[in-house]
Motif scaffolding. Structure first.
Motif, PDB file in Angstrom:
ATOM      1  N   ARG A 119      70.117  58.669  -6.255  1.00  0.00           N
ATOM      2  CA  ARG A 119      69.792  59.677  -7.256  1.00  0.00           C
ATOM      3  C   ARG A 119      69.678  59.063  -8.646  1.00  0.00           C
ATOM      4  NH1 ARG A 119      73.508  64.745  -5.390  1.00  0.00           N
ATOM      5  NH2 ARG A 119      75.125  63.183  -5.281  1.00  0.00           N
ATOM      6  N   ARG A 120      70.176  57.865  -8.770  1.00  0.00           N
ATOM      7  CA  ARG A 120      70.159  57.253 -10.096  1.00  0.00           C
ATOM      8  C   ARG A 120      69.175  56.104 -10.186  1.00  0.00           C
ATOM      9  NH1 ARG A 120      75.647  58.426  -9.352  1.00  0.00           N
ATOM     10  NH2 ARG A 120      76.210  60.218 -10.649  1.00  0.00           N
ATOM     11  N   LEU A 121      68.406  55.943  -9.150  1.00  0.00           N
ATOM     12  CA  LEU A 121      67.407  54.879  -9.156  1.00  0.00           C
ATOM     13  C   LEU A 121      66.070  55.467  -8.758  1.00  0.00           C
ATOM     14  CD1 LEU A 121      69.409  52.114  -7.290  1.00  0.00           C
ATOM     15  CD2 LEU A 121      68.690  52.012  -9.673  1.00  0.00           C
ATOM     16  N   SER A 122      65.031  54.963  -9.366  1.00  0.00           N
ATOM     17  CA  SER A 122      63.709  55.455  -8.991  1.00  0.00           C
ATOM     18  C   SER A 122      62.661  54.463  -9.465  1.00  0.00           C
ATOM     19  CB  SER A 122      63.468  56.830  -9.627  1.00  0.00           C
ATOM     20  OG  SER A 122      62.203  57.314  -9.270  1.00  0.00           O
ATOM     21  N   GLY A 123      61.602  54.336  -8.692  1.00  0.00           N
ATOM     22  CA  GLY A 123      60.477  53.505  -9.118  1.00  0.00           C
ATOM     23  C   GLY A 123      60.801  52.040  -9.271  1.00  0.00           C
ATOM     24  N   VAL A 124      61.738  51.568  -8.476  1.00  0.00           N
ATOM     25  CA  VAL A 124      62.126  50.169  -8.604  1.00  0.00           C
ATOM     26  C   VAL A 124      60.954  49.240  -8.320  1.00  0.00           C
ATOM     27  CG1 VAL A 124      63.620  48.397  -7.594  1.00  0.00           C
ATOM     28  CG2 VAL A 124      64.541  50.645  -8.124  1.00  0.00           C
ATOM     29  N   MET A 125      60.065  49.707  -7.432  1.00  0.00           N
ATOM     30  CA  MET A 125      58.924  48.877  -7.037  1.00  0.00           C
ATOM     31  C   MET A 125      58.113  48.444  -8.253  1.00  0.00           C
ATOM     32  SD  MET A 125      55.919  49.918  -4.442  1.00  0.00           S
ATOM     33  CE  MET A 125      56.330  49.445  -2.800  1.00  0.00           C
ATOM     34  N   TRP A 126      58.075  49.300  -9.238  1.00  0.00           N
ATOM     35  CA  TRP A 126      57.197  49.017 -10.371  1.00  0.00           C
ATOM     36  C   TRP A 126      57.868  48.174 -11.436  1.00  0.00           C
ATOM     37  CZ3 TRP A 126      53.738  50.550  -7.404  1.00  0.00           C
ATOM     38  CH2 TRP A 126      53.835  51.754  -6.692  1.00  0.00           C
ATOM     39  N   MET A 127      59.149  47.935 -11.248  1.00  0.00           N
ATOM     40  CA  MET A 127      59.834  47.162 -12.275  1.00  0.00           C
ATOM     41  C   MET A 127      59.564  45.684 -12.074  1.00  0.00           C
ATOM     42  SD  MET A 127      63.411  49.138 -12.609  1.00  0.00           S
ATOM     43  CE  MET A 127      63.459  50.911 -12.534  1.00  0.00           C
ATOM     44  N   LYS A 128      59.675  44.963 -13.179  1.00  0.00           N
ATOM     45  CA  LYS A 128      59.313  43.554 -13.172  1.00  0.00           C
ATOM     46  C   LYS A 128      60.240  42.754 -12.262  1.00  0.00           C
ATOM     47  CE  LYS A 128      58.785  39.728 -16.324  1.00  0.00           C
ATOM     48  NZ  LYS A 128      59.658  39.195 -17.329  1.00  0.00           N
ATOM     49  N   GLY A 129      59.640  42.010 -11.370  1.00  0.00           N
ATOM     50  CA  GLY A 129      60.419  41.111 -10.530  1.00  0.00           C
ATOM     51  C   GLY A 129      60.927  41.739  -9.254  1.00  0.00           C
ATOM     52  N   PHE A 130      60.737  43.052  -9.085  1.00  0.00           N
ATOM     53  CA  PHE A 130      61.248  43.695  -7.879  1.00  0.00           C
ATOM     54  C   PHE A 130      60.155  43.945  -6.844  1.00  0.00           C
ATOM     55  CE2 PHE A 130      64.753  44.541 -10.697  1.00  0.00           C
ATOM     56  CZ  PHE A 130      65.838  44.340  -9.868  1.00  0.00           C
ATOM     57  N   GLY A 131      58.954  43.402  -7.130  1.00  0.00           N
ATOM     58  CA  GLY A 131      57.849  43.623  -6.223  1.00  0.00           C
ATOM     59  C   GLY A 131      58.133  43.101  -4.830  1.00  0.00           C
ATOM     60  N   ILE A 132      58.592  41.861  -4.766  1.00  0.00           N
ATOM     61  CA  ILE A 132      58.861  41.264  -3.453  1.00  0.00           C
ATOM     62  C   ILE A 132      59.912  42.074  -2.717  1.00  0.00           C
ATOM     63  CG2 ILE A 132      59.786  39.220  -2.331  1.00  0.00           C
ATOM     64  CD1 ILE A 132      58.628  37.600  -4.656  1.00  0.00           C
ATOM     65  N   THR A 133      60.936  42.467  -3.475  1.00  0.00           N
ATOM     66  CA  THR A 133      62.000  43.268  -2.875  1.00  0.00           C
ATOM     67  C   THR A 133      61.429  44.521  -2.240  1.00  0.00           C
ATOM     68  OG1 THR A 133      63.356  42.507  -4.709  1.00  0.00           O
ATOM     69  CG2 THR A 133      64.267  44.252  -3.335  1.00  0.00           C
ATOM     70  N   ALA A 134      60.564  45.183  -3.004  1.00  0.00           N
ATOM     71  CA  ALA A 134      60.029  46.460  -2.527  1.00  0.00           C
ATOM     72  C   ALA A 134      59.180  46.267  -1.288  1.00  0.00           C
ATOM     73  CB  ALA A 134      59.220  47.119  -3.640  1.00  0.00           C
ATOM     74  N   VAL A 135      58.370  45.217  -1.309  1.00  0.00           N
ATOM     75  CA  VAL A 135      57.496  44.990  -0.143  1.00  0.00           C
ATOM     76  C   VAL A 135      58.349  44.697   1.083  1.00  0.00           C
ATOM     77  CG1 VAL A 135      55.790  43.429   0.812  1.00  0.00           C
ATOM     78  CG2 VAL A 135      55.566  44.238  -1.543  1.00  0.00           C
ATOM     79  N   CYS A 136      59.325  43.859   0.902  1.00  0.00           N
ATOM     80  CA  CYS A 136      60.193  43.531   2.036  1.00  0.00           C
ATOM     81  C   CYS A 136      60.899  44.788   2.530  1.00  0.00           C
ATOM     82  CB  CYS A 136      61.225  42.489   1.632  1.00  0.00           C
ATOM     83  SG  CYS A 136      60.492  40.912   1.237  1.00  0.00           S
ATOM     84  N   MET A 137      61.324  45.586   1.584  1.00  0.00           N
ATOM     85  CA  MET A 137      62.001  46.838   1.935  1.00  0.00           C
ATOM     86  C   MET A 137      61.070  47.712   2.759  1.00  0.00           C
ATOM     87  SD  MET A 137      64.925  48.432   1.188  1.00  0.00           S
ATOM     88  CE  MET A 137      65.554  50.068   1.460  1.00  0.00           C
ATOM     89  N   LEU A 138      59.829  47.757   2.303  1.00  0.00           N
ATOM     90  CA  LEU A 138      58.856  48.586   3.020  1.00  0.00           C
ATOM     91  C   LEU A 138      58.708  48.088   4.449  1.00  0.00           C
ATOM     92  CD1 LEU A 138      56.837  50.884   2.932  1.00  0.00           C
ATOM     93  CD2 LEU A 138      55.113  49.258   2.167  1.00  0.00           C
TER      94      LEU A 138
END
Lengths: 116, 780, 333, 529
Positions: B406-425
């Motif tokens: 509830r306290r996090l959102s749109g992490v994918m768009w933040m700088k440096g978290f792209g790889i994290t988001a893709v892996c998460m996906l």
């Protein structure tokens, strides 16, 4: 000597079993009085006096028996009793003085350290 | 791929015709001892580092290097094929004879048993440990110094213990590993020892595991009594022959029911199933790499491993009681955990429950006689769940320990978290069972097995299937709930209070001091102007990418040896004790004919009695085997075929539901309507309709509280009572006896007044009595 | 057993005696010394009467008349010793009882012991007692009535003590009166033999008596004394060596002192030595015990020295306060 | 002169020397003395014929009271020798750990401590009942002095209770032993106190007499072990004893009880043991679980460990009355293992007490941050005590449980592999096994409070004038020796197991037939029923 034994109110005492019984009774009674005194009196000196009294009583019995048996063993023994009594009196009185100095009292009850 | 398939091709040529448990009769090379030895060396080195007060990342890199060595050794052993299957005795551990002349002795060597199952397990254990070690070397960098050494010491000991567990040649060594991983779990969950929750969680994990371990211990005892040995090879030989140590048939005796049930208790404890699951969510208090490695990928699958390892014993029971228990327990746990996940907000906890749920799938798979599916799911789950955890860890690491979705959102768009988001996906897709991902194939095998296994073998298998299907859809939903809420949507975050200890935060200051200095505000970061999320560095990224790629790649393993063995995992299982002719699946090395006969079996086919493995192994009924192997169907089709579609549909439904409720644009995002509200608002509105149920779910159905009252409180109260009894009654009696003389003495005490007179009176009275006695004697 | 006095009578008399003695013990409330004495005397009287009646009944002689008087004085003064509240009087009464006891000794033909008793007891020991009583009666307590301290004024548990003591007396007298008939006095022959033994050791006395009687000539000496069936004969040796037997006169008997002396020195020389050592030790002990200890500990010394240095002379007084608190003989002050 | 005499005499001589040496030299003399004993010990260990470990070796004896057949006899089999080795090993540890803990009356302390070692070795080495009993009782005296003079707050009471309680027990045991001697005399007509000779005749007593002897011996030795419900002296004594005393108490003195059961109860009265094995086992199991649960609610760390000894030794006795080789071997192994791991725990606690002068979990906590080295050792020994495989506690605990599991007449009737018969069985094993869970509960509770969590220190804490915050080299050395022992015995217990087995098999030799007979009888009864 046989005559003497038969005479009443003889002097020295003509001993029979009954006469002996008289003396023994006096001895026992004196002893008991000493005992009662020892148990009831609280003055240390009187208590020692009472023990002397008991020695005395024993002496009477011894001498009576000595007379009854007409030998000297009883009297000899009384001498020793006297010796011991004298020694005892000396020590006891020294003790009494000593104790009196400690407590300022002659009461035997002042000394009850052995109380359980 | 070529590297993997080449030895397997060679392997398949050697396949025996029989479907019975494979018994590795050979000699394993002695150098397999390197697999546990290298992490042990690592542990010792970490200890030395701690003694030398090393304050850099050396322990981490040492660990990674040694674990990589261990992995390479495993790989070499694996590439050696079945030649390497067998027993390697390192040294004698416990030898004790029972009675002088019975001739039996308890033999338990430090020896390793290698077959497909241990090989498969060791591959992903050492492999993942290496990758996660790499990740940890950065993740834990905040604690450089003693804490760092401590972490990697336990990490190494864990890999060592896990190796012992998996490669054990006897149940006792397995138990050593079993407890060893428990210890490491304890040490690592409680890594942040200043947090009382972490300490409590560590304790809870250890104790609950111990309860299960008692079952395992009893099982070992019973096994020893019945079979006269705890070594796996002679054990399997006896089971295969269907006899015990005295040569009497074991079918129908208590042994094949009780021992598996006891083993199951142990497995449940370790794998957090049924009543024992409560420790696993709490275990998320540990550092995230630990959660990834121990509490997702490896240690918790030890229960699955145990059942798979002892599968011949389970299958020796004609009534399949233990397996039914396992199947139902797995299904119920899977579903139960999924319901809790719906209302959780801590992303690590969600992953923790998800692990419980997926483990439930694996147990269900085992219970439903589908060892291949279960084992394959273990394998794929290890990858994608590790990926998910590492990604969660990256987010946590970056946002100061923030874990609430509830306290996090749109992490994918933040700088440096792209790889994290893709892996998460990638991980989420795999977990949700989206077609052509690894999780898709492995889960399908279990789901299909549920419908393929006839109900008279495993009671209620059909319903288990339905339950699992439902759970599968729920899984897709909650997985993407996390993804949609955290990784997409408007950029927003509230940094956590970084309750990983102070030194963790200090280190951030050193590494990213510019972040604190910069007054520049991040968008959406209205509250904490001083906080700058820091993206994962190279080591964490590499690890995540490696695992994500692995997650994708291992999907292809499903197609290796597909025809013969239902995939690579099937091949591995075939050369292991878990080999079992699963209904509707079997091992199709026998030929195409069987494959077709089974594949197109009509719905009303008579579910013939399935021969116990032992009989199958003897080859007596090998011919009838193909025809006798009846299996259930789903919608009149071979479940293994139709499940591809069913589960894909369910998975998609789940994802769409997640998008609907939690996507950045809700239904509008799916092209329906155009009302856009924040996901939180939408969700709250939905939750309100269910009354108190979401709250109950959020509180995990109050199971922890129930346990606390029923077990902990009761025990605690009784302990206090015992303590009181001990002090008052038992010691009281002793003291009473002891005080008797004292009491008697106090009775006599007044007579000692200390006054001379009373003593004299007593003396006189005494003499009076004495004289009176004399007189009386004279008189009489 | 053959009792001289019937036990029931004995017990009754003793009970009466006991009641009297118990009454006469000083108490907090009342002091019935006289009444108690009378009751006790009644009891004693009953018993003496009973004993006398028994002798008369058996035809044996009564004791000497003096016996009764002396016994009454002895017992009465003894009673006074234990009941009198003033220790000095008690000691004086004790002297009286000793004197009457000495009288009893004389009645029993133990003259030497009677005089020894008077000299040693009444003369020495009791005087020491009196000294000590005087010494210790310098009581600092002034508020006590008539200067009698509380522990003298009140006896301790008179009833218990009397019961216990008279129980002992009862058993003793039962034993004596029951068993007294069992012993018998020595026969005349034995008595004479005993006398002869003494006389054998007293050749000088025999010579003197024989000479006085004129049974022996000058120049002769007594060689020995023998006892035969006919009587006691002395062997008298003449100067030329001839011997003859002379019958000893009836009156020649050894005195009490002579007999006692031979008995004591002849039979118990070791015991006498031991008695001497006992007396010596008692003397030493008495000296050591009665010494006045002045134990001054170092701390008090230092305090006193400091006080002196400051010129406070009164501080020295604190040293003296410890006088008499000495712990034992080892302390050398 | 037998090596064993040297093992007894050396500490005795050193005790006398310490008593008369200047106080400043006492601790160095004690240290030297405790190390000198290693000479004969090592010689004995090397010269011992391990393949023949069941028979008495280094046998020697001197006439003492010839008319009564009392001799000063010594001799060891493998079990006794190992226990002697444990005693001698703990000697220097106890001495060295007291360097800073004991600063007053050092001569008295080290003198008695060294003398105690002689008595303990004597107990294990004696082959003569009188010698055994004298040494057995003599151990009380030094321990009484150590607790009474060097203990903590409540030491007087603890010392008195320790002495009276165990003394009463021993007296009862003495009655049993004397009965056995008299029985021998009435049977053979000669006095003897030779233990092996007595064992042979005692076994021929009728069951009723055996039961009585069993009762007496068990009462005596159970107090020493201590077995539920005669265990209450132990927590008190342990809590109040000085560290060295606790280590010796846990390490060796409690083993006198189990050794007594092993040597005399099992050796003397086999029939009665079989008859009452179940009862003893029940008491052991109650002790295991009950004491474990009590541990859980303790606030005093030392008391917790003390109660855990009650729990642990329950396993020991259980393994003995399982009456099979695995159980008894495990039990003997347990004696040694418990000595190492619990001794080490007491050492750890002692080190804390020296620094903080408190053992309360309320006042102490989170020491992992303050004393990392100590914490590591503590966790290590806690795990050894919990019975973590790979460490020593597990091997013995496991063997005891398996032995119990095996020990069932039902197994014999079914002809199960290796079942030796007995009156226990799976349910006993299960109940005992639950003690393993409880052990984890209380030990981890303690670890959680003391080692982990936020740091707590007593309000009036001052740094120790001599000791550093964390452990110094001396303390690390002590704990390391024990840690190596724990790890070594956990990883490679085989030599020890092989050493113990011959002795155990010899002791259990009479049981084989008796148990089988019993099983047959039971089956007949069932058949008739």
């Amino acid at each position: 000597m046989v005559d003497l034994l038969l005479a009443q109110s003889a002097f020295p005492e003509a001993m029979s079993q009954h006469v002996l019984a008289h003396y023994l009774f006096v001895s026992a009674a004196m002893f008991t009085i000493g005992l009662v005194g020892f148990l009831t009196r609280r003055n240390l000196i009187i208590m020692f006096l009472c023990t002397e009294m008991m020695f005395q009583a024993a002496g009477i019995a011894l001498i009576a028996f000595s007379r009854f048996h007409l030998n000297y063993e009883g009297q000899t023994f009384v001498i020793f009793v006297l010796t011991v009594a004298a020694a005892e009196a000396a020590l006891a009185l020294a003790l009494v003085v000593f104790l009196f100095r400690k407590r300022d009292s002659l009461s035997a009850e002042a000394w009850a350290e052995m109380k359980g | 791929m070529t590297m993997l398939s080449m030895p397997l091709g060679a392997l398949s040529n050697l396949v025996a015709a029989a479907d019975g448990p494979y018994i590795a009769t050979g000699e394993a090379p002695q150098w397999v001892a390197l697999i546990p030895a290298l992490p042990l060396l690592g542990a010792v080195l970490c200890l030395i580092c701690a003694c030398l007060n090393v304050k850099n990342k050396a322990p981490g890199y040492l660990t990674v290097g040694l674990l990589a060595g261990s992995f390479v050794t495993t790989l070499v052993a694996f590439l050696g094929g079945t030649d390497n299957y067998g027993v390697a005795t390192i040294f004698r551990w416990i030898h004790a004879s029972i009675g002088a002349d019975s001739g039996t002795s308890l033999v338990s060597n430090f020896a390793f048993y290698f077959d497909g199952l241990s090989m498969l397990w060791m591959l992903f254990v050492t492999g993942l440990a290496t990758v996660i070690g790499l990740y940890s070397s950065e993740y834990m960098s905040g604690d450089k110094g003693l804490g760092y050494c401590r972490f990697f010491f336990a990490f190494n000991v864990f890999v060592f213990s896990m190796s012992c567990l998996v490669m054990a040649d006897n149940l006792l060594l397995l138990f050593l590993g079993w407890e060893g991983v428990g210890l490491c779990s304890y040490l690592l969950i409680g890594y942040y020892y200043k947090k009382p929750e972490a300490v409590a969680a560590a304790k809870k994990a250890f104790i609950i595991n111990r309860i299960g371990d008692l079952g395992l211990l009893m099982a070992i005892g019973a096994t020893f009594v019945v079979f006269g040995t705890v070594e796996l090879r002679p054990l399997f030989e006896m089971i295969a022959a269907g006899i015990d140590a005295n040569g009497e048939a074991i079918g129908g005796t208590w042994a094949v029911v009780v021992i598996p049930l006891l083993l199951t208790a142990g497995a449940f404890g370790k794998s957090a199933q049924l009543f024992f699951y409560v420790w696993l969510p709490d275990a998320m208090e540990g550092p995230t790499p630990v959660s990834a490695l121990i509490h997702a990928a490896t240690m918790v699958t030890a229960g699955v491993y145990l059942i798979a390892r002892m599968f011949p014993l389970y299958a020796a029971d004609d009534a399949m009681i233990a397996l039914t228990v396992v199947a139902w327990a797995g299904a119920i746990t899977a579903f139960w955990a999924a319901t809790i996940e719906f209302a959780q907000y801590d992303i690590k906890r969600i992953m923790g429950y998800s692990t419980i749920s997926q483990l439930g799938f694996m147990f269900a798979g085992l219970g439903l006689l589908g060892t291949t599916g279960a084992v394959f799911h273990v394998f794929t789950h290890a990858f994608f769940k590790a990926t998910l955890f590492l990604c969660c860890g990256a987010v946590m690491h970056g946002f100061g320990g923030q874990l609430s979705l509830r306290r996090l959102s749109g992490v994918m768009w933040m700088k440096g978290f792209g790889i994290t988001a893709v892996c998460m996906l990638i991980g989420c897709l795999s977990l949700s069972g989206v077609p052509f991902t690894a999780g898709y194939f492995s889960k399908d095998m279990i789901l299909a097995q549920a419908f393929a296994t006839p109900g008279d073998m495993i009671g209620g298998a059909y319903f288990i299937g339905l339950l699992l299907l439902l759970t599968a859809a729920m899984t897709a939903y909650y997985t993407f709930r996390v993804f949609f809420r955290v990784f997409v949507g408007p950029k927003y975050f509230e940094p956590g209070d970084d309750d990983h200890g102070d030194d963790h935060g200090d280190d951030h200051g050193d590494d990213h001091s510019h972040a604190h200095d910069a007054a520049k505000e991040e968008p959406g970061d209205a509250l904490h102007t001083g906080f700058h999320p820091h993206a994962p560095g190279w080591a964490m990224n590499t690890a995540m990418v490696l695992l994500a790629v692995g997650t994708i790649v291992i999907a292809s393993l499903y197609f290796v040896n597909k025809k013969e063995d239902h995939g690579w995992a099937g091949t591995m299982v075939k050369y292991s004790s878990a080999a079992y002719a699963s209904p509707g699946l079997g091992h199709k090395g026998d030929g195409e004919k069987k494959d077709e006969a089974v594949g197109l079996l009509p719905a009303d086919a008579e579910a013939g009695a399935v021969m116990p493995v032992s009989l199958v192994a003897e080859g007596v009924v090998a011919d009838e085997d193909a025809t006798a192997k009846a299996s259930g169907t789903l919608f009149g089709y071979d479940p293994f075929k139709i499940m591809y579609y069913v589960s894909a549909v369910l998975g998609l439904i789940g994802i769409i539901a997640a998008a609907w409720f939690h996507g950045p644009k809700g239904l509008a995002g799916l092209g329906i309507g155009n009302r856009v509200e924040p996901a939180k608002v939408r969700m709250d509105a939905v939750a309100a309709r269910f009354g108190p149920i979401p709250r109950w779910a959020e509180n995990k159905w109050y199971v922890d509280e129930l346990y606390h009252i029923v077990f902990v409180k009761v025990l605690l109260v009784s302990s206090h009572i015992y303590h009181a009894i001990d002090k008052l009654v038992i010691d009281g009696i002793v003291d009473l006896l002891g005080s008797l003389p004292r009491w008697l003495g106090s009775l006599l005490r007044p007579s000692q007044s200390g006054v001379l007179h009373s003593y004299a009176t007593g003396m006189v009275a005494g003499s009076a009595v004495l004289v009176a006695l004399i007189v009386l004697v004279a008189l009489l | 057993m053959d009792f001289i006095v019937h036990p029931v009578l004995l017990f009754v008399a003793l009970a009466v005696c006991g009641v009297g003695v118990a009454l006469s013990i000083p108490r907090r409330r009342f002091h019935a010394g006289l009444i108690g004495g009378i009751i006790a005397a009644t009891g004693v009287g009953i018993l003496i009467t009973a004993l006398g009646a028994a002798s008369l009944a058996d035809g044996s002689p009564l004791p000497n008349l003096f016996f009764h008087g002396l016994a009454i004085i002895a017992l009465g003064s003894c009673l006074q010793v234990i009941t009198h509240r003033r220790p000095v009087y008690a000691a004086l009464y004790f002297i009286l009882s000793i004197l009457s006891t000495a009288g009893l000794y004389i009645l029993l033909a133990a003259e030497f012991m009677a005089f020894a008793l008077v000299i040693i007891y009444a003369g020495a020991i009791l005087i020491t007692y009196l000294f000590v009583i005087m010494l210790a009666s310098q009581s600092r307590v002034e508020d006590e009535e008539e200067g009698i301290s509380e522990y003298d004024a009140i006896g301790r548990g008179p009833v218990t003590a009397t019961i216990v003591s008279f129980a002992l007396l009862a058993t003793l007298t039962v034993m004596m009166f029951g068993g007294i008939r069992e012993i018998s006095p020595p026969g005349a022959a034995q008595v004479a033999q005993a006398e002869t033994v003494v006389l054998q050791r007293l050749p000088g006395k025999v010579e003197k008596a024989l000479t006085r009687e004129g049974l022996m000539n000058p120049g002769e000496s007594v060689a020995g004394v023998e006892r035969t069936e006919a009587g006691v004969f002395a062997t008298v040796e003449s100067a030329d060596g001839g011997t003859r037997q002379v019958a000893l006169p009836e009156t020649l008997t050894p005195t009490n002192t002579e007999g006692l002396a031979f008995n004591l020195l002849g039979e118990y020389p070791g015991t006498i030595e031991i008695a001497g050592v006992i007396l010596l030790m008692a003397m030493l002990g008495a000296v050591v015990l009665a010494r006045k200890f002045a134990q001054i500990d170092e701390e008090a010394k230092a305090t006193a020295a400091a006080a002196l240095a400051e010129g406070r002379a009164d501080a020295i007084g604190t040293l003296g306060a410890d006088v008499g608190n000495g712990g034992g003989a080892t302390s050398d002050g | 002169m037998s090596l064993l005499y040297w093992l007894i005499l050396i500490p005795l001589i050193f005790a006398v020397v310490i008593a008369f040496a200047p106080a400043r030299q006492a601790r160095s003399i004690a240290t030297i003395g405790s190390f000198v004993s290693f000479g004969p010990l090592l010689a004995a260990l090397f010269r011992f014929d391990w393949s023949n470990g069941g028979s008495l070796q280094f046998v020697a004896s001197y006439d003492w009271i010839a008319d009564m057949g009392v001799r000063l006899g010594v001799g060891v089999d493998s079990v006794s020798l190992l226990l002697i080795a444990l005693t001698v090993l703990l000697g220097p540890i106890c001495v060295i750990c007291s360097y800073t803990a004991v600063t007053e009356n050092v001569r008295v302390f080290y003198g008695w401590l060294t003398g105690l070692q002689a008595a303990m070795v004597g107990v294990f080495a004696a082959t003569d009942l009188v010698g055994f009993y004298i040494c057995f009782e003599f151990t009380l005296l030094p321990m009484y002095v150590l607790i009474n003079l060097y203990g903590s707050k409540n030491r007087k009471r603890a010392a008195t209770k320790f002495f009276l309680y165990t003394f009463t027990g021993s007296i009862i045991a003495l009655a049993g032993l004397v009965y056995v001697v008299f029985h021998h005399r009435s049977l053979e007509g000669v006095w003897t106190f030779d233990i092996p000779t007595l064992a042979a005749t005692a076994a021929q007593m009728p069951l009723q007499a055996q039961s009585l002897v069993l009762l007496a011996l068990m009462l005596g030795f159970a107090v020493k072990v201590p077995l539920f419900p005669v265990h209450t002296w132990l927590p008190l004594a342990h809590t109040e004893a000085p560290t060295a005393g606790s280590v010796i108490l846990a390490g060796v003195l409690l083993k006198l009880g189990t050794y007594g059961i092993y040597r005399f109860v099992l050796g003397f009265v086999p029939e009665a043991v079989i008859e009452y094995a179940a009862l003893i086992a029940v008491l052991s199991i109650i002790g295991i679980v009950y004491a474990g649960l009590i541990c859980w609610v303790q606030k005093d760390v030392k008391k917790l460990v003390a109660y855990s000894s009650v729990s642990h030794l329950g396993f020991c006795v259980l393994g003995l009355v399982a009456l099979n080789s695995v159980g008894a071997t495990g039990s003997v192994l347990y004696m040694i293992n418990h000595g190492l791991s619990t001794g080490a725990l007491f050492l750890c606690i002692g080190m804390i007490y020296e620094r903080y002068h408190t053992r309360s979990m309320d006042e102490l906590g989170g020491l992992a941050g303050v004393m990392p080295i100590w914490s590591s050792f503590m966790v290590f020994f806690v795990m050894a005590s919990v019975g973590l495989p790979g460490l020593n506690g597990f091997v013995s605990e496991f063997m005891c449980i398996i032995g119990t599991f095996q020990s069932s007449s039902a197994w014999v009737l079914e002809g199960r592999a290796g079942a030796a018969g007995g009156s226990l069985g799976p349910w006993f094993a299960f109940a005992a096994g639950s003690g393993v869970i409880v052990a984890a509960m209380y030990l981890l509770y303690m670890t959680g409070r003391v080692v982990w969590c936020t740091a707590r220190q007593p309000a009036d804490y001052h740094e120790h004038p001599e000791l550093p915050k964390d452990l110094n080299r001396r303390e690390i050395g002590l704990l390391s020796v024990l840690a190596v022992g724990c790890l070594g015995l956990g990883v490679y217990p085989t030599p020890l197991i092989e050493a113990i087995e011959p002795s155990v098999e010899r002791t259990l030799a009479p049981y084989q037939d008796l148990l089988e007979e019993r099983a047959q009888r039971l089956s007949l009864d069932e058949g008739e029923g």
